[in-house]
Write a protein that holds these residues in place. Structure first.
Motif, PDB file in Angstrom:
ATOM      1  N   PHE A 106      -4.406  14.238   8.810  1.00 43.00           N
ATOM      2  CA  PHE A 106      -5.017  13.493   9.924  1.00 43.00           C
ATOM      3  C   PHE A 106      -5.974  14.374  10.719  1.00 43.00           C
ATOM      4  N   GLU A 107      -5.567  15.626  10.990  1.00 42.96           N
ATOM      5  CA  GLU A 107      -6.430  16.518  11.751  1.00 42.96           C
ATOM      6  C   GLU A 107      -7.654  16.917  10.947  1.00 42.96           C
ATOM      7  N   ALA A 108      -7.506  17.049   9.638  1.00 47.24           N
ATOM      8  CA  ALA A 108      -8.678  17.337   8.804  1.00 47.24           C
ATOM      9  C   ALA A 108      -9.643  16.157   8.789  1.00 47.24           C
ATOM     10  N   LEU A 109      -9.083  14.952   8.773  1.00 46.57           N
ATOM     11  CA  LEU A 109      -9.916  13.744   8.791  1.00 46.57           C
ATOM     12  C   LEU A 109     -10.674  13.623  10.114  1.00 46.57           C
ATOM     13  N   CYS A 110     -10.035  14.041  11.208  1.00 51.43           N
ATOM     14  CA  CYS A 110     -10.623  13.887  12.548  1.00 51.43           C
ATOM     15  C   CYS A 110     -11.331  15.142  13.028  1.00 51.43           C
ATOM     16  N   ALA A 111     -11.606  16.095  12.155  1.00 49.16           N
ATOM     17  CA  ALA A 111     -12.240  17.349  12.580  1.00 49.16           C
ATOM     18  C   ALA A 111     -13.571  17.130  13.304  1.00 49.16           C
ATOM     19  N   PRO A 112     -14.439  16.218  12.861  1.00 46.00           N
ATOM     20  CA  PRO A 112     -15.698  16.004  13.602  1.00 46.00           C
ATOM     21  C   PRO A 112     -15.466  15.522  15.038  1.00 46.00           C
ATOM     22  N   LEU A 113     -14.456  14.700  15.239  1.00 45.56           N
ATOM     23  CA  LEU A 113     -14.167  14.226  16.595  1.00 45.56           C
ATOM     24  C   LEU A 113     -13.579  15.344  17.456  1.00 45.56           C
ATOM     25  N   ILE A 114     -12.766  16.191  16.864  1.00 42.94           N
ATOM     26  CA  ILE A 114     -12.176  17.304  17.609  1.00 42.94           C
ATOM     27  C   ILE A 114     -13.269  18.264  18.069  1.00 42.94           C
ATOM     28  N   GLN A 115     -14.282  18.447  17.238  1.00 40.10           N
ATOM     29  CA  GLN A 115     -15.393  19.325  17.628  1.00 40.10           C
ATOM     30  C   GLN A 115     -16.165  18.751  18.816  1.00 40.10           C
ATOM     31  N   ARG A 116     -16.249  17.443  18.894  1.00 38.89           N
ATOM     32  CA  ARG A 116     -16.953  16.817  20.025  1.00 38.89           C
ATOM     33  C   ARG A 116     -16.220  17.017  21.340  1.00 38.89           C
TER      34      ARG A 116
ATOM     35  N   GLY B 111      -5.243  20.928  52.641  1.00 34.68           N
ATOM     36  CA  GLY B 111      -5.744  19.699  53.237  1.00 34.68           C
ATOM     37  C   GLY B 111      -7.121  19.281  52.763  1.00 34.68           C
ATOM     38  N   LYS B 112      -7.575  19.781  51.620  1.00 31.06           N
ATOM     39  CA  LYS B 112      -8.941  19.457  51.194  1.00 31.06           C
ATOM     40  C   LYS B 112      -9.092  19.670  49.695  1.00 31.06           C
ATOM     41  N   LEU B 113      -9.866  18.792  49.058  1.00 32.90           N
ATOM     42  CA  LEU B 113     -10.300  19.006  47.682  1.00 32.90           C
ATOM     43  C   LEU B 113     -11.794  18.724  47.598  1.00 32.90           C
ATOM     44  N   LYS B 114     -12.469  19.482  46.763  1.00 32.03           N
ATOM     45  CA  LYS B 114     -13.902  19.311  46.564  1.00 32.03           C
ATOM     46  C   LYS B 114     -14.199  19.353  45.074  1.00 32.03           C
ATOM     47  N   VAL B 115     -14.853  18.298  44.583  1.00 33.45           N
ATOM     48  CA  VAL B 115     -15.220  18.243  43.169  1.00 33.45           C
ATOM     49  C   VAL B 115     -16.479  19.079  42.982  1.00 33.45           C
ATOM     50  N   LEU B 116     -16.374  20.144  42.197  1.00 39.24           N
ATOM     51  CA  LEU B 116     -17.511  21.048  41.991  1.00 39.24           C
ATOM     52  C   LEU B 116     -18.483  20.506  40.965  1.00 39.24           C
ATOM     53  N   ALA B 117     -17.965  19.949  39.876  1.00 37.64           N
ATOM     54  CA  ALA B 117     -18.830  19.447  38.807  1.00 37.64           C
ATOM     55  C   ALA B 117     -18.006  18.533  37.912  1.00 37.64           C
ATOM     56  N   THR B 118     -18.708  17.680  37.177  1.00 39.96           N
ATOM     57  CA  THR B 118     -18.061  16.793  36.206  1.00 39.96           C
ATOM     58  C   THR B 118     -18.860  16.805  34.910  1.00 39.96           C
ATOM     59  N   SER B 119     -18.183  16.551  33.828  1.00 39.17           N
ATOM     60  CA  SER B 119     -18.847  16.371  32.530  1.00 39.17           C
ATOM     61  C   SER B 119     -18.057  15.338  31.740  1.00 39.17           C
ATOM     62  N   PHE B 120     -18.679  14.769  30.733  1.00 39.96           N
ATOM     63  CA  PHE B 120     -18.018  13.663  30.039  1.00 39.96           C
ATOM     64  C   PHE B 120     -18.689  13.397  28.699  1.00 39.96           C
ATOM     65  N   ASP B 121     -17.937  12.705  27.876  1.00 36.56           N
ATOM     66  CA  ASP B 121     -18.449  12.093  26.651  1.00 36.56           C
ATOM     67  C   ASP B 121     -17.987  10.633  26.682  1.00 36.56           C
ATOM     68  N   PRO B 122     -18.863   9.717  27.107  1.00 31.92           N
ATOM     69  CA  PRO B 122     -18.434   8.318  27.271  1.00 31.92           C
ATOM     70  C   PRO B 122     -18.098   7.605  25.975  1.00 31.92           C
ATOM     71  N   TYR B 123     -18.399   8.228  24.843  1.00 29.37           N
ATOM     72  CA  TYR B 123     -18.213   7.548  23.563  1.00 29.37           C
ATOM     73  C   TYR B 123     -17.165   8.227  22.691  1.00 29.37           C
ATOM     74  N   LEU B 124     -16.254   8.976  23.322  1.00 29.32           N
ATOM     75  CA  LEU B 124     -15.202   9.652  22.570  1.00 29.32           C
ATOM     76  C   LEU B 124     -13.859   9.357  23.222  1.00 29.32           C
ATOM     77  N   GLY B 125     -12.979   8.716  22.467  1.00 32.52           N
ATOM     78  CA  GLY B 125     -11.656   8.389  22.974  1.00 32.52           C
ATOM     79  C   GLY B 125     -10.684   8.118  21.850  1.00 32.52           C
ATOM     80  N   GLY B 126      -9.500   7.670  22.215  1.00 35.05           N
ATOM     81  CA  GLY B 126      -8.465   7.429  21.216  1.00 35.05           C
ATOM     82  C   GLY B 126      -8.847   6.390  20.188  1.00 35.05           C
ATOM     83  N   ARG B 127      -9.669   5.414  20.589  1.00 36.00           N
ATOM     84  CA  ARG B 127     -10.029   4.356  19.643  1.00 36.00           C
ATOM     85  C   ARG B 127     -10.882   4.892  18.495  1.00 36.00           C
ATOM     86  N   ASP B 128     -11.609   5.998  18.718  1.00 34.33           N
ATOM     87  CA  ASP B 128     -12.411   6.580  17.640  1.00 34.33           C
ATOM     88  C   ASP B 128     -11.520   7.179  16.557  1.00 34.33           C
ATOM     89  N   PHE B 129     -10.384   7.737  16.955  1.00 30.84           N
ATOM     90  CA  PHE B 129      -9.420   8.242  15.980  1.00 30.84           C
ATOM     91  C   PHE B 129      -8.775   7.069  15.227  1.00 30.84           C
TER      92      PHE B 129
END
Length: 787
Positions: free
Chosen positions: A265-275, A177-195
């Motif tokens: 494709f994965e070799a091309l996107c390696a810098p994004l995968i590291q992020r 009957g309960k959930l509690k968010v302990l912490a959040t993290s994010f990268d606001p500038y990394l998404g599918g459009r970058d690929f």
């Protein structure tokens, strides 16, 4: 009544509805649950969603997409300036610089307020701005039946949401009957459009060398290549083989072709995968978790379908990722659930949601001696919503400046939240600083505000003298503690439903002075009341949209809605006119040919042809009234032809029905004249009524039949189907009740001249039999006891 949850993404949106039967993701007018977040504008109309997506290439200068990333940001923001390079439409500077609805957890105060203002302009009653990952956690946890009890160790789940333009991660603890968010993290500038952009740059360079064309110089070609790169990315996510990219007439009438494998494709996107790794490792550090503390990793969002992203997440956390949630619809469903929980209309299972603030918030002020004060009010990951009471000692009005503590934490150019001014502050009667209580709140939307300010006064109600037993009333303000005016955060914290104003009355006695033998009767007792009086305050929020601006934009939106409605009606009127032209022209020389003269037919055909040419030339963009008038003019000529045709088709059946009714009445009259026993009960005057009605109807029938048969087809009919039907109903109304009169029943009466039979004395046997066979009705009844 229903409540809805909006998953407003950067590329598309989903809408879930909470009804009595549960949560349902609804489809748009194109029967698609995925609605593009695109608005296309023309000189007269506005297209939204799927309809606007069709114009993203043909009308790219006026088709707006990817606008959520720009919401609430100033024009000079470096992020905005960088985004403008890739946008097909232009941005301009504004004068001010700038339902359950989901919102990225990294959105700042200004961005959240702007989203709430947008909901009000759209006439939506937004109950809560819900963080993406918290909405997913609610959609996951509320249906779980095996969660640990409240006193047991919670179950830790990591949620990873990677969409079109951002990556968000949350660590959530679940109990029953309960959930509690302990912490959040994010990268606001990394998404599918970058690929997508990496693939675009790769093929743009390839085509420049191979075909001698530079798609970056042509916006239409750039948009077409971007769309094809997004399709290729999805194909490579589900196929490991070599996938091709083909575009016809991309630029300068040249067809282009390219290919790529998943490995390339994965070799091309390696810098994004590291992020991707950084937010994942950050969440473990901020939540103080080890891999063995985590029960499951739940992933949502379209970009998490890429195998490289999945494998990176599994590698960081040391376990296989779970895909039990709907990657596209989980956020919308969670928002709808939260909205149902907040609405009084729905009864939802008890489930507590404790969110957290992603950034720490501090207050600063100017102290009475001129020095600056500063304090962190809500540290990072503090539970929300939450309220705190702060105490200050002031002699005059003062201001509190709210800001995000760490400028590096927020992904926004300004860390200021706003300025809150407390008015009408006065010193106490002794000239010292009055105690001021300020209640601050981090509300359900994640917004910081001052919700109450009050001054605390001690009032002496009176003194009781033991000697004379008299009441001496005193209304002077009691002196407060002689302390240096410093802000004093109260230890109390209030929940959302706590009362804003509290008045504490304490009966405090003065120092008890032990009486001596000389003055024992001079003991005095004082009654002191502590009361709180509300103070006015006002706020000056950073980049705030005023109420007047919201009202103005609301009126503009209503005008656009009315204009959209008018354009829709105009388009419908034009389509009706066009449909009538084609339909009438096709039938005029076919089924309607015999119902108009050759001259009229030729002239009407010319009018229809002229109207068709007008529709595609001068009448292409006319007002609704013009199309309506044109259609009315055509119908003035065409309706008589249509009426002749429809009358000619229906008239034989109507005459036949009337003739059949006349035959039925004629048969009745014949049978009656033949003294048929079936009708012998009918009176002669009633039969005369039937005869008169049938004869007049038959005369009218024969006359109309002769006149109508002698009339040519192009002429208007002598008699209409409605008149024939009317005659039939009139005759049947007179004749049928008489013809169908039921025959009365005949009762048998014994003949009057019959002699009564002589009485014969019964024999002994007959009397005995009669005695034995008594009428049952004459037997005495037996009472029965009913339980």
């Amino acid at each position: 009544m229903s409540v809805i949850g909006y998953d407003l993404g950067n590329l598309s949106c989903y809408i879930a509805v909470a009804r009595q039967g549960g949560i349902e993701t609804i489809a748009n007018e194109f029967s698609d649950r995925n609605t593009p977040c695109i608005v296309s504008l023309t000189s007269k109309e506005r297209s939204i969603g799927s309809a606007a997506k069709t114009q993203i290439i043909s009308n790219y200068k006026n088709t707006i997409s990817n606008f959520k990333r720009l919401l609430g940001r100033p024009f000079d923001d470096p992020f905005v300036q960088n985004e403008m390079k890739d946008l097909p439409y232009k941005l301009s500077r504004t004068a001010d610089g700038g339902v359950g609805v989901r919102v990225p957890s990294f959105f700042s105060e200004v961005q959240r307020r702007n989203l709430l203002a947008a909901a009000r302009i759209a006439n939506l009653n937004c109950l809560r701005l819900f963080n993406d990952t918290t909405a997913v956690a609610l959609a996951y946890g509320i249906y779980k039946q095996d969660l640990p009890a409240a006193e047991e160790k919670p179950r830790i789940i990591i949620f990873v949401d990677m969409g079109h333009s951002s990556l968000q991660v949350a660590a959530v603890a679940f109990n029953k009957g309960k959930l509690k968010v302990l912490a959040t993290s994010f990268d606001p500038y990394l998404g599918g459009r970058d690929f997508d952009r990496l693939l675009f740059n790769h093929f743009a360079d390839l085509f420049k060398d191979k075909y001698r064309i530079d798609v970056r110089t042509n916006k239409r070609a750039e948009l077409r290549l971007l769309i094809e790169c997004e399709k290729l990315k999805k194909q490579l996510s589900s196929n490991s083989g070599r996938m091709t990219l083909n575009i016809e007439c991309l630029m300068d009438d040249k067809d282009v072709q390219g290919a790529m494998t998943r490995t390339d494709f994965e070799a091309l996107c390696a810098p994004l995968i590291q992020r991707v790794e950084k937010p994942l490792r950050t969440i473990l550090q901020d939540a103080k978790l080890q891999s063995q503390d985590i029960t499951s990793i739940e992933i949502v969002g379209g970009a998490t379908r890429m195998p490289a992203v999945k494998s990176t997440i599994a590698e960081v956390f040391g376990m296989k990722v779970s895909t039990t949630l709907n990657a596209d619809e989980a956020v919308a469903r969670g928002c709808a659930l939260q909205c149902a929980m907040l609405s009084p209309t729905f009864k939802v299972r008890d489930f507590t949601v404790i969110d957290c603030t992603p950034y720490s918030i501090s207050l600063s002020w100017i102290a009475p001696m001129g020095e600056e004060g500063d304090m962190e009010i809500f540290p990072q990951f503090h539970p929300a919503p939450f309220s705190k009471m702060l105490s200050f000692y002031r002699k005059e009005p003062f201001a509190l400046q709210a800001r995000y503590t760490n400028a590096e934490q927020i992904h926004y150019p300004c860390q200021d939240i706003g300025k809150f001014c407390i008015d009408n502050v006065t010193p106490n009667q002794e000239g010292d600083g009055s105690k001021i209580k300020v209640k601050v709140r981090l509300n359900i939307h994640g917004l910081f505000s001052v919700i109450q300010a009050s001054i605390v006064e001690k009032v002496c109600l009176g003194m009781m003298c033991n000697v004379c037993s008299s009441n001496l009333l005193c209304t002077t303000q009691a002196p407060v503690d002689n302390q240096t005016p410093n802000p004093e955060p109260m230890g109390e914290s209030t929940s959302p439903g706590d009362t804003e104003n509290k008045e504490n009355t304490n009966a405090n006695s003065n120092e008890d002075v032990k009486p001596s033998t000389e003055a024992a009767e001079k003991v005095e007792k004082k009654k002191v009341k502590v009361k709180s009086k509300d103070l006015p305050f006002h706020s000056q929020l950073y980049m705030n949209i005023t109420e007047q601006e919201i009202q103005h934009m609301f009126e503009v939106e209503n005008k656009m809605i009315m204009n959209d409605k008018l354009e829709c009606e105009t388009s419908e009127a034009k389509n009706l006119l066009e449909e009538y032209v084609y339909d009438m022209r096709g039938k005029l020389f076919d089924k309607y040919e015999g119902y108009t003269t050759e001259q009229d037919r030729t002239e009407f055909g010319k009018i229809l042809e002229a109207t068709e040419h007008w529709l595609y030339e001068d009448g292409e963009d006319e007002m609704k009234a013009v199309y309506v008038d044109k259609l009315a003019q055509l119908k003035q000529v065409g309706n008589p032809i249509l009426r002749r045709y429809t009358e000619a088709q229906a008239r034989p059946a109507a005459f036949e029905q009337l003739g059949g009714a006349l035959q039925k009445v004629s048969k009745f009259l014949h049978n009656y004249s033949e003294k048929d026993e079936k009708y012998s009960h009918i009176q002669q005057e009633d039969v005369d009524k039937v005869k008169k009605s049938s004869e007049s109807t038959a005369q009218w029938y024969n006359e109309m039949m002769q006149k109508q048969s002698a009339l040519p087809k192009p002429s208007d009919p002598i008699v209409t189907v409605a008149e024939i039907t009317g005659k039939l109903k009139t005759m049947e109304g007179i004749c049928n009740p008489i013809i169908n009169t039921p025959k009365p029943e005949v009762k048998e009466v014994p003949p009057a001249d019959a002699e009564p039979a002589a009485e014969v004395p019964p024999s002994k046997d007959t009397a005995k039999d009669a005695k034995d066979t008594k009428d049952p009705a004459e037997e005495p009844k037996v009472d029965m006891d009913l339980d």
